[in-house]
Design a protein around this motif. Structure first.
Motif, PDB file in Angstrom:
ATOM      1  N   SER A   6     -17.658 115.638 -39.360  1.00  0.00           N
ATOM      2  CA  SER A   6     -18.769 116.362 -38.718  1.00  0.00           C
ATOM      3  C   SER A   6     -19.563 117.157 -39.740  1.00  0.00           C
ATOM      4  O   SER A   6     -19.877 118.335 -39.527  1.00  0.00           O
ATOM      5  CB  SER A   6     -18.247 117.314 -37.636  1.00  0.00           C
ATOM      6  OG  SER A   6     -17.434 116.618 -36.743  1.00  0.00           O
ATOM      7  N   GLN A  55     -23.777 123.069 -44.210  1.00  0.00           N
ATOM      8  CA  GLN A  55     -24.046 124.066 -43.167  1.00  0.00           C
ATOM      9  C   GLN A  55     -22.969 124.036 -42.092  1.00  0.00           C
ATOM     10  O   GLN A  55     -22.721 125.044 -41.439  1.00  0.00           O
ATOM     11  CB  GLN A  55     -25.422 123.805 -42.546  1.00  0.00           C
ATOM     12  CG  GLN A  55     -26.546 124.474 -43.332  1.00  0.00           C
ATOM     13  CD  GLN A  55     -27.483 123.459 -43.956  1.00  0.00           C
ATOM     14  OE1 GLN A  55     -27.420 122.280 -43.663  1.00  0.00           O
ATOM     15  NE2 GLN A  55     -28.344 123.934 -44.838  1.00  0.00           N
ATOM     16  N   ALA A  56     -22.343 122.871 -41.895  1.00  0.00           N
ATOM     17  CA  ALA A  56     -21.267 122.780 -40.901  1.00  0.00           C
ATOM     18  C   ALA A  56     -20.382 121.599 -41.234  1.00  0.00           C
ATOM     19  O   ALA A  56     -20.819 120.651 -41.877  1.00  0.00           O
ATOM     20  CB  ALA A  56     -21.873 122.604 -39.508  1.00  0.00           C
TER      21      ALA A  56
END
Ligand SMILES: Nc1ncnc2c1ncn2[C@@H]1O[C@H](COP(=O)(O)OP(=O)(O)OP(=O)(O)O)[C@@H](O)[C@H]1O
Length: 218
Positions: A6, A55-56
């Motif tokens: 992810s 960012q993630a």
């Protein structure tokens, strides 16, 4: 060796450049990042090298979770774990070949090993070029010097950005095989980013991560 889950990254938060659901690479295996121009191959290499921070998502390289490191910790980790072969080879014009290969040691405060650097340059056919400056080398010789610099610190992971751009078929296969052999000798995994289908033919056992064409691109 690599665990990506992810993982997202965008230079501008409204428009992600990368959105990778999952990619896992076992130790010692090689990977190819394939995708058209602008699909984010260099961006992903910069994430794997800890130059950019995601960012993630999960980004684990050689047992280290990069998002949990500070920028300074990432710099120090990179010096120990990563060998980088950038698209623009980035040899320093004012340093001779041997000193260019020793640069990663100076840059990461580690003890330079001129004997190892000279031995690598010898394996790569540059034994008589240790004192030469980059301007006096051919393009192929500059590339081999950059390969020596990428492996000299025995990194766990070697990242090569478009190493075969502008090479003919023979030179393309030679460079990929040189990189794979040097990675094996250094005990490293190898990740090559490329839009060149010939790289896949030269490294048929590599795991492949295909990045899709950027949204909105022609
Ligand atoms: N520093 C930056 N700031 C803003 N946008 C950037 C930056 N670097 C790259 N980009 C954008 O991110 C996208 C992906 O670029 P990237 O260089 O990662 O692609 P690539 O697949 O390596 O392309 P190529 O094969 O042409 O080298 C492109 O739209 C590019 O314009």
């Amino acid at each position: 060796m690599l665990h990506l889950d992810s993982l997202t990254y965008g230079y501008d938060s409204a428009r992600p450049v990368l959105d990778i659901a999952a990619f896992h690479l076992p130790i010692g295996q090689h990977a190819l990042l394939l995708g058209p121009s602008g699909s984010g191959k260099s961006t992903l290499l910069h994430l794997l090298a800890g130059i950019l921070a995601p960012q993630a998502g999960r980004l684990e390289v050689a047992g280290t979770s990069l998002p949990s490191l500070t920028p300074r910790q990432r710099d120090s980790w990179r010096g120990r774990a990563i060998g980088l072969l950038p698209q623009q080879l980035a040899l320093v014009p004012s340093l001779n070949v041997l000193d260019n290969v020793l640069l990663p040691a100076y840059a990461s405060d580690q003890r330079p090993d001129p004997a190892r650097a000279a031995s690598l340059l010898g394996q790569l056919g540059l034994a008589d070029k240790l004192d030469a400056y980059p301007y006096a080398l051919s393009g192929g010789q500059r590339q081999r010097a950059a390969i020596a610099r990428a492996v000299v610190m025995r990194p766990q992971l070697i990242l090569a950005d478009e190493p075969t751009a502008n090479l003919d078929d023979d030179a393309c296969a030679t460079v990929v095989h040189l990189l794979a052999r040097q990675a094996a000798q250094a005990g490293a995994s190898l990740v090559i980013a490329s839009h060149d289908a010939r790289v896949l033919a030269a490294l048929p056992n590599a795991a492949v991560l295909r990045l899709p064409r950027a949204r909105g691109a022609a």
